[in-house]
Write a protein that holds these residues in place. Structure first.
Motif, PDB file in Angstrom:
ATOM      1  N   LEU A  28      43.127  45.897  50.812  1.00 37.66           N
ATOM      2  CA  LEU A  28      43.789  45.444  49.592  1.00 37.66           C
ATOM      3  C   LEU A  28      43.762  43.922  49.561  1.00 37.66           C
ATOM      4  O   LEU A  28      44.276  43.271  50.478  1.00 37.66           O
ATOM      5  N   VAL A  29      43.185  43.352  48.518  1.00 37.50           N
ATOM      6  CA  VAL A  29      43.041  41.896  48.441  1.00 37.50           C
ATOM      7  C   VAL A  29      43.976  41.347  47.371  1.00 37.50           C
ATOM      8  O   VAL A  29      44.384  42.039  46.442  1.00 37.50           O
ATOM      9  N   GLY A  30      44.335  40.070  47.541  1.00 39.60           N
ATOM     10  CA  GLY A  30      45.127  39.376  46.537  1.00 39.60           C
ATOM     11  C   GLY A  30      46.613  39.664  46.584  1.00 39.60           C
ATOM     12  O   GLY A  30      47.360  39.197  45.721  1.00 39.60           O
ATOM     13  N   ARG A  31      47.075  40.398  47.604  1.00 35.15           N
ATOM     14  CA  ARG A  31      48.498  40.753  47.705  1.00 35.15           C
ATOM     15  C   ARG A  31      49.037  40.476  49.103  1.00 35.15           C
ATOM     16  O   ARG A  31      49.889  41.215  49.605  1.00 35.15           O
ATOM     17  N   LEU A 216      39.365  37.913  43.342  1.00 42.39           N
ATOM     18  CA  LEU A 216      39.197  38.616  44.612  1.00 42.39           C
ATOM     19  C   LEU A 216      39.129  40.130  44.390  1.00 42.39           C
ATOM     20  O   LEU A 216      38.289  40.827  44.976  1.00 42.39           O
ATOM     21  N   VAL A 217      40.021  40.638  43.543  1.00 45.72           N
ATOM     22  CA  VAL A 217      40.040  42.071  43.258  1.00 45.72           C
ATOM     23  C   VAL A 217      38.738  42.508  42.598  1.00 45.72           C
ATOM     24  O   VAL A 217      38.118  43.511  42.988  1.00 45.72           O
ATOM     25  N   LEU A 218      38.299  41.747  41.602  1.00 47.09           N
ATOM     26  CA  LEU A 218      37.096  42.116  40.851  1.00 47.09           C
ATOM     27  C   LEU A 218      35.839  42.011  41.712  1.00 47.09           C
ATOM     28  O   LEU A 218      34.944  42.868  41.630  1.00 47.09           O
ATOM     29  N   LYS A 219      35.751  40.985  42.534  1.00 43.57           N
ATOM     30  CA  LYS A 219      34.569  40.834  43.399  1.00 43.57           C
ATOM     31  C   LYS A 219      34.488  41.967  44.419  1.00 43.57           C
ATOM     32  O   LYS A 219      33.394  42.438  44.753  1.00 43.57           O
ATOM     33  N   GLN A 220      35.650  42.399  44.906  1.00 39.75           N
ATOM     34  CA  GLN A 220      35.667  43.518  45.854  1.00 39.75           C
ATOM     35  C   GLN A 220      35.124  44.789  45.193  1.00 39.75           C
ATOM     36  O   GLN A 220      34.306  45.505  45.780  1.00 39.75           O
ATOM     37  N   ARG A 221      35.571  45.059  43.982  1.00 42.52           N
ATOM     38  CA  ARG A 221      35.111  46.259  43.266  1.00 42.52           C
ATOM     39  C   ARG A 221      33.657  46.105  42.808  1.00 42.52           C
ATOM     40  O   ARG A 221      32.900  47.082  42.809  1.00 42.52           O
ATOM     41  N   GLU A 222      33.286  44.884  42.402  1.00 44.03           N
ATOM     42  CA  GLU A 222      31.911  44.638  41.939  1.00 44.03           C
ATOM     43  C   GLU A 222      30.900  45.009  43.013  1.00 44.03           C
ATOM     44  O   GLU A 222      29.851  45.613  42.731  1.00 44.03           O
ATOM     45  N   ALA A 223      31.208  44.662  44.257  1.00 46.03           N
ATOM     46  CA  ALA A 223      30.269  44.898  45.351  1.00 46.03           C
ATOM     47  C   ALA A 223      29.950  46.385  45.515  1.00 46.03           C
ATOM     48  O   ALA A 223      28.855  46.741  45.963  1.00 46.03           O
ATOM     49  N   VAL A 224      30.888  47.239  45.136  1.00 45.71           N
ATOM     50  CA  VAL A 224      30.695  48.682  45.264  1.00 45.71           C
ATOM     51  C   VAL A 224      30.194  49.289  43.954  1.00 45.71           C
ATOM     52  O   VAL A 224      29.343  50.183  43.944  1.00 45.71           O
ATOM     53  N   ALA A 225      30.711  48.802  42.830  1.00 49.17           N
ATOM     54  CA  ALA A 225      30.483  49.458  41.541  1.00 49.17           C
ATOM     55  C   ALA A 225      29.110  49.175  40.934  1.00 49.17           C
ATOM     56  O   ALA A 225      28.512  50.057  40.311  1.00 49.17           O
ATOM     57  N   GLN A 252      44.038  45.941  33.746  1.00 47.68           N
ATOM     58  CA  GLN A 252      43.405  45.464  32.518  1.00 47.68           C
ATOM     59  C   GLN A 252      42.126  44.688  32.819  1.00 47.68           C
ATOM     60  O   GLN A 252      41.132  44.805  32.093  1.00 47.68           O
ATOM     61  N   ALA A 253      42.144  43.885  33.871  1.00 49.56           N
ATOM     62  CA  ALA A 253      40.950  43.127  34.238  1.00 49.56           C
ATOM     63  C   ALA A 253      39.825  44.063  34.662  1.00 49.56           C
ATOM     64  O   ALA A 253      38.655  43.857  34.306  1.00 49.56           O
ATOM     65  N   LEU A 254      40.154  45.106  35.414  1.00 42.40           N
ATOM     66  CA  LEU A 254      39.145  46.081  35.834  1.00 42.40           C
ATOM     67  C   LEU A 254      38.623  46.878  34.644  1.00 42.40           C
ATOM     68  O   LEU A 254      37.421  47.161  34.554  1.00 42.40           O
ATOM     69  N   ASP A 255      39.521  47.241  33.731  1.00 45.35           N
ATOM     70  CA  ASP A 255      39.083  47.949  32.521  1.00 45.35           C
ATOM     71  C   ASP A 255      38.104  47.091  31.712  1.00 45.35           C
ATOM     72  O   ASP A 255      37.143  47.600  31.133  1.00 45.35           O
ATOM     73  N   LEU A 256      38.372  45.792  31.680  1.00 42.61           N
ATOM     74  CA  LEU A 256      37.506  44.878  30.941  1.00 42.61           C
ATOM     75  C   LEU A 256      36.121  44.810  31.580  1.00 42.61           C
ATOM     76  O   LEU A 256      35.093  44.858  30.879  1.00 42.61           O
ATOM     77  N   LEU A 257      36.077  44.705  32.909  1.00 50.60           N
ATOM     78  CA  LEU A 257      34.791  44.676  33.609  1.00 50.60           C
ATOM     79  C   LEU A 257      34.038  45.994  33.437  1.00 50.60           C
ATOM     80  O   LEU A 257      32.816  46.010  33.236  1.00 50.60           O
ATOM     81  N   LEU A 258      34.764  47.108  33.493  1.00 50.51           N
ATOM     82  CA  LEU A 258      34.158  48.426  33.305  1.00 50.51           C
ATOM     83  C   LEU A 258      33.575  48.557  31.902  1.00 50.51           C
ATOM     84  O   LEU A 258      32.430  49.017  31.720  1.00 50.51           O
ATOM     85  N   GLU A 259      34.353  48.156  30.896  1.00 50.91           N
ATOM     86  CA  GLU A 259      33.884  48.260  29.509  1.00 50.91           C
ATOM     87  C   GLU A 259      32.669  47.361  29.276  1.00 50.91           C
ATOM     88  O   GLU A 259      31.730  47.743  28.554  1.00 50.91           O
ATOM     89  N   ALA A 260      32.666  46.173  29.890  1.00 51.20           N
ATOM     90  CA  ALA A 260      31.508  45.279  29.760  1.00 51.20           C
ATOM     91  C   ALA A 260      30.267  45.932  30.360  1.00 51.20           C
ATOM     92  O   ALA A 260      29.170  45.865  29.783  1.00 51.20           O
TER      93      ALA A 260
END
Length: 395
Positions: A28-31, A216-225, A252-260
């Motif tokens: 878990l990053v950013g917390r 940090l959260v988005l980069k962690q998910r980006e690497a996998v997604a 919301q930030a993850l939803d935005l990246l997913l929708e993009a």
């Protein structure tokens, strides 16, 4: 339409599920600060001591549930190596459970075998509590009960009884800890002092994510997604900046990246760009506006409908008195008694806070006085979509 076919595409995503809410990262990053406090509050469990009761609070999407699942998973793993420590965890989401009775039934059924469930009605509350205490003693060992969205429970009964179950002699074979999670920042203050002292034995406050933490959260998910090199420069930073500006909500930030990413795939583009992010944000904002309107009160929707009608007639920005007159006419057409002018002002204020309406205040001095003018902040089409159920009922 008979010639439509579906075929797999894989140019954008490697594992799209990594951007969904239910995906749990290995780390878990950013917390960091929140995890440190939470870890300390859980320490008695690994020492095979009576657990602390823990209360987590913060806005939706700031990592409370994710942190709980992450830490409890690690705790269960490490507890397996401690002699004499028998740990069980139970998670119940209280959304839709309005009373202590319903929440207690849900916990009982989580603890019981599927063939031995109890119904949600028909038992005295004392009997349901006895079922609950018997189930906990049958389980024995150390038990952690997680009550997510605990603020949906409208009475204090269960929140008083559970944390005190062992000291009151209701259970003897289990060491019980309760973890309450609330999105309502004021819920703690609404609890009676006797409940607050036991349920909130240890407290962990989760602040909104800032832009750097969201990156940090988005980069962690980006690497996998995503597949390698499909995100253009600036995409992660833009999603994080929008997320921090809007609410500090990782969801919301993850939803935005997913929708993009979905938009890039829809357009058969090879790269996800900032253009996709901007269009994704517009789409998601429209969806949020529609949902917000649909969940709004009948009179609040009528006030918005009145302003929408004025906008269609090019009569906006409109003063409160003009919106009031249009609203009163609509309310009477619906067979409803109109609410007061003050209530209409309150509804307009709430619609402004929701970002559906914008307002400007003017002061024309002694002769003209002070007044506000309102206009729509969102498109008429998206607002009418949100008002669709109301419009269906209109003559």
């Amino acid at each position: 339409m008979s010639d439509i076919t579906f075929s797999p595409t894989s140019t954008i995503f490697e594992q799209r599920e990594a951007l969904l809410e239910e995906w749990t990262p290995e780390e878990l990053v950013g917390r960091d600060e929140e995890l440190q406090k939470y870890h300390a509050a859980l320490q008695p469990v690994i020492n095979n001591e009576t657990p602390s009761n823990i209360f987590l609070y913060g806005k939706s999407g700031v990592g409370k549930t994710a942190a709980t699942r992450y830490l409890l998973s690690a705790l269960e793993r490490d507890a397996a190596d401690v002699d004499g420590l028998d740990l069980s965890t139970v998670e119940v989401n209280c959304d839709g459970l309005n009373s202590s009775y319903q929440a207690a039934v849900a916990i009982v059924n989580t603890l019981r075998d599927p063939a031995n469930q109890i119904s949600n009605t028909g038992y005295p509350q004392a009997s349901v509590y006895q079922f609950l205490f018997d189930a906990l003693d049958d389980l024995g060992g150390t038990v952690l009960i997680v009550l997510d969205e605990v603020d949906h429970i409208e009475d204090d009964s269960l929140l008083y009884k559970l944390p005190r179950a062992r000291s009151n002699g209701d259970i003897s074979e289990a060491k019980l800890g309760v973890i309450g999670i609330s999105n309502d920042l004021d819920f703690r203050n609404q609890l009676s002092s006797k409940v607050r002292s036991s349920l909130c034995e240890k407290e962990v406050s989760f602040s909104a994510y800032n832009a750097n933490e969201l990156q940090l959260v988005l980069k962690q998910r980006e690497a996998v997604a995503f597949r390698d090199d499909v995100l253009d420069d600036g995409v992660i930073e833009m999603c994080a900046a929008y997320g921090a500006k809007d609410s500090g909500d990782a969801r919301q930030a993850l939803d935005l990246l997913l929708e993009a990413g979905d938009l890039a795939r829809e357009y058969d583009d090879e790269l996800v760009t900032e253009h996709h992010v901007r269009e994704a944000r517009q789409r998601l904002q429209t969806d949020q506006v529609v949902e917000g309107i649909r969940n709004y009160s009948d009179h609040g929707q009528l006030v918005l409908y009145a302003l929408t009608g004025l906008a269609e007639d090019d009569d906006t920005p409109a003063r409160t008195r003009d919106i009031l007159g249009a609203y009163q006419e609509l309310a009477r057409d619906e067979g409803l008694d109109p609410v007061s002018e003050r209530s209409v002002r309150d509804y307009l204020g709430e619609l402004t806070q929701l970002g559906i309406v914008s307002s400007a205040e003017y002061n024309r001095g002694k002769g003209g006085g002070k007044y506000k003018e309102f206009e729509l902040e969102q498109s008429i089409s998206s607002i009418k979509t949100g008002l669709s159920e109301l419009l269906k009922k209109s003559p």
